[in-house]
Design a protein around this motif. Structure first.
Motif, PDB file in Angstrom:
ATOM      1  N   ALA A 186       3.839  10.762   5.606  1.00 47.52           N
ATOM      2  CA  ALA A 186       3.729  10.985   7.049  1.00 47.52           C
ATOM      3  C   ALA A 186       2.318  10.686   7.536  1.00 47.52           C
ATOM      4  CB  ALA A 186       4.115  12.423   7.389  1.00 47.52           C
ATOM      5  N   VAL A 187       1.315  11.168   6.810  1.00 43.29           N
ATOM      6  CA  VAL A 187      -0.078  10.936   7.201  1.00 43.29           C
ATOM      7  C   VAL A 187      -0.426   9.451   7.094  1.00 43.29           C
ATOM      8  CG1 VAL A 187      -2.482  11.378   6.535  1.00 43.29           C
ATOM      9  CG2 VAL A 187      -0.830  13.269   6.631  1.00 43.29           C
ATOM     10  N   PHE A 188       0.031   8.799   6.043  1.00 43.69           N
ATOM     11  CA  PHE A 188      -0.197   7.365   5.886  1.00 43.69           C
ATOM     12  C   PHE A 188       0.373   6.606   7.084  1.00 43.69           C
ATOM     13  CE2 PHE A 188       1.116   3.145   4.479  1.00 43.69           C
ATOM     14  CZ  PHE A 188       0.001   2.684   3.796  1.00 43.69           C
ATOM     15  N   SER A 189       1.606   6.929   7.469  1.00 38.72           N
ATOM     16  CA  SER A 189       2.251   6.263   8.603  1.00 38.72           C
ATOM     17  C   SER A 189       1.517   6.569   9.905  1.00 38.72           C
ATOM     18  CB  SER A 189       3.711   6.708   8.718  1.00 38.72           C
ATOM     19  OG  SER A 189       4.448   6.304   7.591  1.00 38.72           O
ATOM     20  N   ALA A 190       1.034   7.801  10.056  1.00 40.80           N
ATOM     21  CA  ALA A 190       0.330   8.182  11.283  1.00 40.80           C
ATOM     22  C   ALA A 190      -0.906   7.308  11.505  1.00 40.80           C
ATOM     23  CB  ALA A 190      -0.063   9.654  11.225  1.00 40.80           C
ATOM     24  N   TRP A 231       0.809  -1.216   0.000  1.00 36.76           N
ATOM     25  CA  TRP A 231       0.000   0.000   0.000  1.00 36.76           C
ATOM     26  C   TRP A 231       0.841   1.264   0.000  1.00 36.76           C
ATOM     27  CZ3 TRP A 231      -4.659   0.672  -1.609  1.00 36.76           C
ATOM     28  CH2 TRP A 231      -5.558  -0.385  -1.584  1.00 36.76           C
ATOM     29  N   VAL A 232       1.946   1.266   0.751  1.00 32.38           N
ATOM     30  CA  VAL A 232       2.790   2.458   0.716  1.00 32.38           C
ATOM     31  C   VAL A 232       3.478   2.556  -0.643  1.00 32.38           C
ATOM     32  CG1 VAL A 232       4.981   1.503   1.615  1.00 32.38           C
ATOM     33  CG2 VAL A 232       4.356   3.866   2.118  1.00 32.38           C
ATOM     34  N   GLY A 251      -6.264   8.928   2.172  1.00 34.97           N
ATOM     35  CA  GLY A 251      -7.014   8.044   1.283  1.00 34.97           C
ATOM     36  C   GLY A 251      -6.396   6.662   1.181  1.00 34.97           C
ATOM     37  N   PHE A 252      -5.097   6.611   0.971  1.00 33.47           N
ATOM     38  CA  PHE A 252      -4.426   5.317   0.874  1.00 33.47           C
ATOM     39  C   PHE A 252      -4.395   4.609   2.222  1.00 33.47           C
ATOM     40  CE2 PHE A 252      -3.155   6.691  -3.298  1.00 33.47           C
ATOM     41  CZ  PHE A 252      -2.949   5.513  -3.995  1.00 33.47           C
ATOM     42  N   ALA A 253      -4.302   5.365   3.311  1.00 32.51           N
ATOM     43  CA  ALA A 253      -4.352   4.746   4.636  1.00 32.51           C
ATOM     44  C   ALA A 253      -5.708   4.095   4.861  1.00 32.51           C
ATOM     45  CB  ALA A 253      -4.072   5.793   5.711  1.00 32.51           C
TER      46      ALA A 253
END
Length: 221
Positions: free
Chosen positions: A151-155, A98-99, A206-208
């Motif tokens: 950063a947002v995805f990881s959060a 996903w990342v 969105g991806f998260a």
């Protein structure tokens, strides 16, 4: 002396960290090497002339602060810790796919619709670290900000990890704060403008959501 429940989340995080540590370390390093090769290729081979991103009033509200460079580069520690705390190969592969999809999506946008940040009147020679960053990045590949997106995805993934392990709320809020500081730093060093940040946050969220939607459903709450 810590309570048993406090020791439990500590042990879980440590156990996750040492599980497949060699694969996580090598995989993260290999991913970053491949990513930067693709990133700089796209930076130097855009399909069209880069479009200058417009600024808004909010861009003037964030003062230029060279020291924000340290918060900016802390992203690489932040995004490396999330996969390091995954418990097994299945989740590690899920995270990586996903990342990777997030990065490919942004790189495709950079290639097909290149953008760049506005030229400033800052004397970058007075700030060697930022001058080096500007020299290699040329303030291109601006929108959406992949720095903010990752950063947002990881959060989001950190929130899931900490909830799974029963980590204290303070740790979850510390992760949110670190993410917010990274996002702020992209504007404070004039690497991005607000529209880049907004688009990057939307892409990351969105991806998260797509990657975590099974666990975000009420039936798994």
């Amino acid at each position: 002396m810590p309570l048993p429940t406090e020791r439990a989340w500590n042990r879980q995080l440590l156990s996750r960290f040492v599980t497949l540590w060699y694969l996580k370390a090598f995989g993260t390093m290999a991913f970053m090497v491949l990513f930067f090769q693709a990133y700089f290729w796209v930076l130097h081979h855009p399909m069209a002339e880069p479009l200058m991103m417009p600024t808004l009033a909010v861009d003037d509200w964030v003062p230029f602060l060279p020291e924000a460079f340290y918060a900016y580069v802390s992203l690489w520690v932040y995004v490396s810790l999330a996969p390091a705390l995954l418990p097994n190969l299945r989740e590690l592969l899920r995270y990586g796919l996903w990342v990777g999809a997030l990065c490919v999506f942004c790189l495709a946008l950079f290639w097909l619709a290149p953008t760049q940040t506005p030229v400033t009147h800052i004397d970058w020679s007075q700030h060697p670290q930022l001058a080096f960053l500007k020299g290699i990045d040329a303030s291109g590949n601006a929108c959406p900000s992949l720095h903010v997106g990752s950063a947002v995805f990881s959060a989001f993934w950190f929130q899931r990890i900490f909830r799974q392990t029963g980590a204290p709320a303070a740790l979850r809020w510390l992760s949110v704060l670190h993410c917010a500081v990274i996002v702020w730093s992209t504007m404070a060093i004039r690497q991005h403008v607000f529209l880049d940040v907004l688009a990057g946050a939307a892409v990351g969220a969105g991806f998260a959501w797509l990657s975590l939607r099974r666990w975000l459903s009420p039936s798994r709450a």
